[in-house]
Design a protein around this motif. Structure first.
Motif, mmCIF file in Angstrom:
data_model
loop_
_atom_site.group_PDB
_atom_site.id
_atom_site.type_symbol
_atom_site.label_atom_id
_atom_site.label_comp_id
_atom_site.label_asym_id
_atom_site.label_seq_id
_atom_site.Cartn_x
_atom_site.Cartn_y
_atom_site.Cartn_z
ATOM 1 N N SER A 133 -10.734 -14.339 -10.226
ATOM 2 C CA SER A 133 -11.593 -14.793 -11.492
ATOM 3 C C SER A 133 -12.069 -13.199 -12.066
ATOM 4 N N VAL A 134 -12.099 -13.102 -13.139
ATOM 5 C CA VAL A 134 -12.520 -11.998 -13.851
ATOM 6 C C VAL A 134 -13.871 -12.348 -14.787
ATOM 7 N N THR A 135 -15.234 -11.470 -14.618
ATOM 8 C CA THR A 135 -16.321 -11.948 -15.524
ATOM 9 C C THR A 135 -16.554 -10.369 -16.035
ATOM 10 N N ALA A 136 -16.522 -10.158 -17.226
ATOM 11 C CA ALA A 136 -17.128 -8.974 -17.902
ATOM 12 C C ALA A 136 -18.380 -9.504 -18.658
ATOM 13 N N GLU A 137 -19.685 -9.399 -18.317
ATOM 14 C CA GLU A 137 -20.870 -9.885 -18.954
ATOM 15 C C GLU A 137 -21.069 -9.295 -20.350
ATOM 16 N N LYS A 138 -20.737 -7.875 -20.417
ATOM 17 C CA LYS A 138 -21.092 -7.323 -21.460
ATOM 18 C C LYS A 138 -19.829 -6.377 -22.116
ATOM 19 N N GLY A 139 -18.642 -6.672 -21.629
ATOM 20 C CA GLY A 139 -17.467 -5.821 -22.000
ATOM 21 C C GLY A 139 -16.219 -6.993 -22.193
ATOM 22 N N THR A 140 -15.067 -6.224 -22.082
ATOM 23 C CA THR A 140 -13.814 -6.797 -22.293
ATOM 24 C C THR A 140 -13.479 -7.297 -20.764
ATOM 25 N N GLY A 141 -12.919 -8.493 -20.595
ATOM 26 C CA GLY A 141 -12.516 -9.007 -19.419
ATOM 27 C C GLY A 141 -11.292 -8.457 -18.675
ATOM 28 N N ILE A 142 -10.290 -8.234 -19.531
ATOM 29 C CA ILE A 142 -8.785 -7.502 -19.074
ATOM 30 C C ILE A 142 -8.386 -6.671 -20.207
ATOM 31 N N VAL A 143 -7.808 -5.400 -19.795
ATOM 32 C CA VAL A 143 -7.119 -4.244 -20.611
ATOM 33 C C VAL A 143 -6.112 -4.091 -19.825
ATOM 34 N N ALA A 144 -4.907 -4.524 -20.420
ATOM 35 C CA ALA A 144 -3.640 -4.265 -19.702
ATOM 36 C C ALA A 144 -2.738 -3.325 -20.768
ATOM 37 N N SER A 145 -2.104 -2.256 -20.155
ATOM 38 C CA SER A 145 -1.037 -1.684 -20.851
ATOM 39 C C SER A 145 -0.029 -1.169 -19.918
ATOM 40 N N GLU A 146 1.123 -1.772 -20.087
ATOM 41 C CA GLU A 146 2.306 -1.550 -19.519
ATOM 42 C C GLU A 146 2.139 -1.862 -18.134
ATOM 43 N N SER A 147 1.678 -2.930 -17.909
ATOM 44 C CA SER A 147 1.356 -3.730 -16.422
ATOM 45 C C SER A 147 1.360 -5.104 -16.421
ATOM 46 N N THR A 148 0.836 -5.424 -15.411
ATOM 47 C CA THR A 148 0.996 -7.120 -15.054
ATOM 48 C C THR A 148 -0.367 -7.300 -14.245
ATOM 49 N N VAL A 149 -1.127 -8.257 -14.987
ATOM 50 C CA VAL A 149 -2.236 -8.915 -14.414
ATOM 51 C C VAL A 149 -2.257 -10.336 -14.080
#
Length: 339
Positions: A133-149
């Motif tokens: 799971s992913v939690t970003a309380e004060k930011g962006t959850g996922i940043v993906a560039s040329e990749s796989t999440v």
């Protein structure tokens, strides 16, 4: 500069000065944090929270604090907490240490970023990241560039939920909840959310200035809720937002009966489209529900929704099957009653 943390490598309270960008970051280990159990603390002594935490190679992470950058090599199988030394609040928690394989695959547990503007997962340059799971309380959850999440559970973010570019792919098995925009597509990419995309501010899907058409943008989601102006997609150039909205693949969910049918109940769009293993349909497309009854059973009702939102599907086609129209925002959840 690399700091390698292994069994017996450092004593409690040892301080290491790591030069970075002509400045210094002080890292202190080990404090045996209470949460998660037996975890190692990495404390960075600056006046600001950790703003980025990126895996770069061979279990090595790049930590950014303001404009200061340092690389730290983690010990496989150890739990870590990353904290701002001047503020005891956790900036990022990894329930399991990143395990960086030779093929560029990173495996994490529950990832939590609580620093101001801190990103949960930042993946780039061909890497593959999996997390529970992913939690970003004060930011962006996922940043993906040329990749796989790949995320097995939910993504929760105080700012944007997911940002993609460079043909990145992000698959979330749970829900995505964002305080600002839900999905930001800077140029192109693929995002699949098996659950609900909920936006409490901003737009569910925001297109970057470079986007001129639907092109290589692929969005698959079960349901979209929220938004400040009622629109599902905004941004981009010309009619790009309208084109992307019409191309959203909404997942059709079906509750299978335990008896009374000869095979699974199916629900498909007019073109029988599938996306990432799901039957899907676009907004406004007809969804046909097919039920093949076992001998001695009859169909007494077809329904869409659950709980108080459950409603009967009343449109019956000439072939005897039922159909509904995929609504704006999706959320189709079908079930049948037999006797």
């Amino acid at each position: 500069t690399n700091l390698t943390i292994g069994a017996g490598a450092l004593n409690n309270g040892t301080e290491i000065i790591m030069p970075a960008s002509n400045t210094t970051i002080t890292a202190t280990t080990i404090t045996n944090a209470a949460t998660p159990a037996n975890a190692t603390d990495l404390n960075f002594g600056t006046a600001r929270d950790v703003t980025a935490f990126e895996t770069i190679a061979d279990q090595t992470v790049k930590v950014t604090v303001g404009k200061k950058v340092a690389t730290v090599k983690l010990d496989s199988g150890t739990d870590y907490l990353v904290k701002d030394k001047t503020n005891s609040s956790t900036a990022l928690t990894l329930s399991t240490c990143y395990d960086y394989a030779s093929d560029g695959t990173v495996t994490a547990g529950d990832v939590t970023a609580s620093g101001e503007g801190a990103t949960g997962i930042d993946a780039s340059e061909g890497s593959t990241v999996t997390a529970d799971s992913v939690t970003a309380e004060k930011g962006t959850g996922i940043v993906a560039s040329e990749s796989t999440v790949e995320v097995a559970g939910d993504v929760t973010a105080g700012e944007n939920g997911i940002e993609v570019s460079g043909g990145a792919t992000v698959n979330v098995k749970g829900d995505v909840t964002a305080g600002e925009n839900g999905i930001v597509v800077n140029d192109n990419g693929t995002v699949t959310i098996d659950g609900t995309l909920t936006v409490t501010g901003g737009t569910p899907i925001l297109l970057g200035d470079e986007v001129t058409d639907a092109g290589d943008i692929n969005i698959t989601v079960w349901q979209i809720e929220g938004g400040t102006d009622g629109s599902v997609v905004s941004g981009g150039q010309g009619d790009a937002a309208e084109a992307v909205q019409q191309n959203i693949n909404y997942i059709i969910k079906v509750v299978q009966p335990t008896e009374g049918v000869t095979d699974d109940v199916t629900a498909t769009g007019k073109n029988g489209s599938t996306s990432n293993g799901h039957n899907v349909a676009n907004e406004g497309e007809t969804v046909t529900i097919k039920v093949n009854l076992a001998q001695g059973y009859k169909l007494t009702g077809v329904f869409n929704g659950e709980g108080e939102s459950k409603e009967a599907v009343t449109t019956q086609n000439e072939d005897g099957y039922y159909s509904i129209t995929m609504p704006k925002g999706g959320g189709v959840y079908l079930s049948v009653e037999l006797e």
